[in-house]
Design a protein around this motif. Structure first.
Motif, PDB file in Angstrom:
ATOM      1  N   PHE A  68     -14.494  -2.190  11.835  1.00  0.00           N
ATOM      2  CA  PHE A  68     -13.965  -2.260  10.474  1.00  0.00           C
ATOM      3  C   PHE A  68     -13.762  -3.700  10.006  1.00  0.00           C
ATOM      4  O   PHE A  68     -12.633  -4.178   9.971  1.00  0.00           O
ATOM      5  N   PRO A  69     -14.782  -4.411   9.583  1.00  0.00           N
ATOM      6  CA  PRO A  69     -14.516  -5.688   8.915  1.00  0.00           C
ATOM      7  C   PRO A  69     -14.012  -5.432   7.503  1.00  0.00           C
ATOM      8  O   PRO A  69     -14.258  -4.377   6.928  1.00  0.00           O
ATOM      9  N   GLY A  70     -13.281  -6.403   6.952  1.00  0.00           N
ATOM     10  CA  GLY A  70     -12.827  -6.283   5.576  1.00  0.00           C
ATOM     11  C   GLY A  70     -11.354  -5.954   5.472  1.00  0.00           C
ATOM     12  O   GLY A  70     -10.586  -6.094   6.421  1.00  0.00           O
ATOM     13  N   SER A  71     -10.920  -5.518   4.281  1.00  0.00           N
ATOM     14  CA  SER A  71      -9.520  -5.198   4.041  1.00  0.00           C
ATOM     15  C   SER A  71      -9.406  -3.931   3.204  1.00  0.00           C
ATOM     16  O   SER A  71     -10.350  -3.540   2.512  1.00  0.00           O
ATOM     17  N   LEU A  72      -8.243  -3.307   3.266  1.00  0.00           N
ATOM     18  CA  LEU A  72      -7.978  -2.070   2.544  1.00  0.00           C
ATOM     19  C   LEU A  72      -6.775  -2.280   1.642  1.00  0.00           C
ATOM     20  O   LEU A  72      -5.744  -2.788   2.085  1.00  0.00           O
ATOM     21  N   SER A  73      -6.903  -1.900   0.376  1.00  0.00           N
ATOM     22  CA  SER A  73      -5.785  -1.953  -0.558  1.00  0.00           C
ATOM     23  C   SER A  73      -5.710  -0.622  -1.289  1.00  0.00           C
ATOM     24  O   SER A  73      -6.727  -0.107  -1.755  1.00  0.00           O
ATOM     25  N   VAL A  74      -4.503  -0.071  -1.379  1.00  0.00           N
ATOM     26  CA  VAL A  74      -4.286   1.216  -2.041  1.00  0.00           C
ATOM     27  C   VAL A  74      -3.135   1.092  -3.025  1.00  0.00           C
ATOM     28  O   VAL A  74      -2.104   0.485  -2.717  1.00  0.00           O
ATOM     29  N   MET A  75      -3.309   1.651  -4.223  1.00  0.00           N
ATOM     30  CA  MET A  75      -2.295   1.622  -5.272  1.00  0.00           C
ATOM     31  C   MET A  75      -1.893   3.046  -5.629  1.00  0.00           C
ATOM     32  O   MET A  75      -2.747   3.936  -5.691  1.00  0.00           O
ATOM     33  N   TRP A  76      -0.608   3.269  -5.903  1.00  0.00           N
ATOM     34  CA  TRP A  76      -0.121   4.568  -6.343  1.00  0.00           C
ATOM     35  C   TRP A  76      -0.363   4.709  -7.844  1.00  0.00           C
ATOM     36  O   TRP A  76      -0.023   3.813  -8.618  1.00  0.00           O
ATOM     37  N   VAL A  77      -0.956   5.825  -8.271  1.00  0.00           N
ATOM     38  CA  VAL A  77      -1.229   6.011  -9.701  1.00  0.00           C
ATOM     39  C   VAL A  77      -0.703   7.334 -10.246  1.00  0.00           C
ATOM     40  O   VAL A  77      -0.895   7.638 -11.417  1.00  0.00           O
ATOM     41  N   GLY A  78      -0.028   8.136  -9.432  1.00  0.00           N
ATOM     42  CA  GLY A  78       0.532   9.379  -9.961  1.00  0.00           C
ATOM     43  C   GLY A  78       0.859  10.384  -8.880  1.00  0.00           C
ATOM     44  O   GLY A  78       0.558  10.182  -7.700  1.00  0.00           O
ATOM     45  N   GLU A  79       1.481  11.478  -9.314  1.00  0.00           N
ATOM     46  CA  GLU A  79       1.841  12.543  -8.388  1.00  0.00           C
ATOM     47  C   GLU A  79       0.601  13.285  -7.912  1.00  0.00           C
ATOM     48  O   GLU A  79      -0.376  13.422  -8.650  1.00  0.00           O
ATOM     49  N   GLY A  80       0.665  13.760  -6.670  1.00  0.00           N
ATOM     50  CA  GLY A  80      -0.442  14.540  -6.124  1.00  0.00           C
ATOM     51  C   GLY A  80      -0.106  16.010  -6.116  1.00  0.00           C
ATOM     52  O   GLY A  80       0.801  16.469  -6.797  1.00  0.00           O
ATOM     53  N   GLY A  81      -0.857  16.761  -5.321  1.00  0.00           N
ATOM     54  CA  GLY A  81      -0.605  18.197  -5.205  1.00  0.00           C
ATOM     55  C   GLY A  81       0.327  18.478  -4.052  1.00  0.00           C
ATOM     56  O   GLY A  81       1.255  17.741  -3.771  1.00  0.00           O
ATOM     57  N   GLY A  82       0.060  19.568  -3.332  1.00  0.00           N
ATOM     58  CA  GLY A  82       0.941  19.969  -2.247  1.00  0.00           C
ATOM     59  C   GLY A  82       0.658  19.252  -0.939  1.00  0.00           C
ATOM     60  O   GLY A  82       1.338  19.480   0.046  1.00  0.00           O
ATOM     61  N   SER A  83      -0.351  18.403  -0.914  1.00  0.00           N
ATOM     62  CA  SER A  83      -0.652  17.658   0.309  1.00  0.00           C
ATOM     63  C   SER A  83      -0.719  16.188  -0.031  1.00  0.00           C
ATOM     64  O   SER A  83      -0.878  15.781  -1.166  1.00  0.00           O
ATOM     65  N   GLY A  84      -0.607  15.348   0.995  1.00  0.00           N
ATOM     66  CA  GLY A  84      -0.582  13.921   0.760  1.00  0.00           C
ATOM     67  C   GLY A  84       0.741  13.513   0.118  1.00  0.00           C
ATOM     68  O   GLY A  84       1.688  14.278   0.031  1.00  0.00           O
ATOM     69  N   ASP A  85       0.838  12.255  -0.322  1.00  0.00           N
ATOM     70  CA  ASP A  85       2.061  11.730  -0.919  1.00  0.00           C
ATOM     71  C   ASP A  85       1.899  11.435  -2.401  1.00  0.00           C
ATOM     72  O   ASP A  85       2.720  10.757  -2.998  1.00  0.00           O
TER      73      ASP A  85
END
Length: 220
Positions: free
Chosen positions: A17-34
């Motif tokens: 895995f070279p590189g980087s990971l960036s994640v942004m929150w953009v809203g509510e999800g369903g019954g799984s995940g956050d």
């Protein structure tokens, strides 16, 4: 589960895995995940997964900006050690991208980047997830947890997952909105140049929004 694809996580070789990971929150999800999140590749150091080079057939997978909910782990299971939507975040991003790209291939709406994955099958996607998790363990980004990893890789081989893989009409819903592209650009400048510039009224480029908070960032 009857009809599940047989997969032996313990026989998977580790990718890298070279590189980087960036994640942004953009809203509510369903019954799984956050919730609903946006994976935002850094144009200066994009996340890339390199598969094991078996018989000279190694290949690289480079996900583009996309929506994600992490590993889609139901909240009731998140209480157990290792079962978090973000426990293997880089591996999940690769797996999510394969689904997003395949949906657009199925709908005959794939662009050049998505077409790069056109020959990847559902069974391949399970193998790639296993290789990606092994890569995180090998690089000590996560602790070895064979029970969790093998359970997750088995879960993505179920008939339900296969039906999701072959679902038609899903490509359009995966398109990142102009608003969210603009937010991503404000957080990581240059994102729109990679993902396609965000048009504004009058033919220009939409003005940048205030800098947004990135909730997850991992570099390799």
């Amino acid at each position: 589960m009857s009809g599940s694809t047989s997969f032996d996580y313990f026989r998977r070789e580790a990718g890298s895995f070279p590189g980087s990971l960036s994640v942004m929150w953009v809203g509510e999800g369903g019954g799984s995940g956050d919730g609903r999140f946006l994976f935002v590749p850094d144009p200066r150091n994009p996340l890339v997964f390199k598969r094991p080079d078996r018989d000279g057939k190694g290949r690289t997978i480079k996900p583009r900006i996309m929506y994600t909910d992490g590993g889609s782990i139901p909240k009731i299971a998140q209480a157990f050690n290792g079962f978090s939507p973000w426990g293997y975040a880089p591996a999940y991003m690769i797996h999510d991208w394969l689904f997003v790209a395949h949906h657009c291939v199925v709908d005959a709406a794939a662009d050049a980047r998505q077409l790069e994955t056109a020959d990847i099958t559902f069974d391949d996607s399970i193998e790639i997830l296993g290789e990606a998790i092994q890569a995180l363990v090998a690089s000590r980004q996560v602790a070895a947890n064979d029970v969790t990893a093998s359970t997750i890789t088995s879960a993505v081989g179920t008939p339900i997952a296969r039906n999701l893989w072959d679902r038609q009409g899903a490509c359009e819903g995966s398109h990142v909105s102009k608003e969210h592209r603009s937010i991503a650009e404000s957080a990581i400048p240059g994102t729109s140049a990679v993902a396609g510039r965000v048009p504004a009224r009058g033919g220009g480029v939409e003005a940048r929004r205030p800098t947004s908070r990135i909730i997850t960032r991992v570099s390799f």
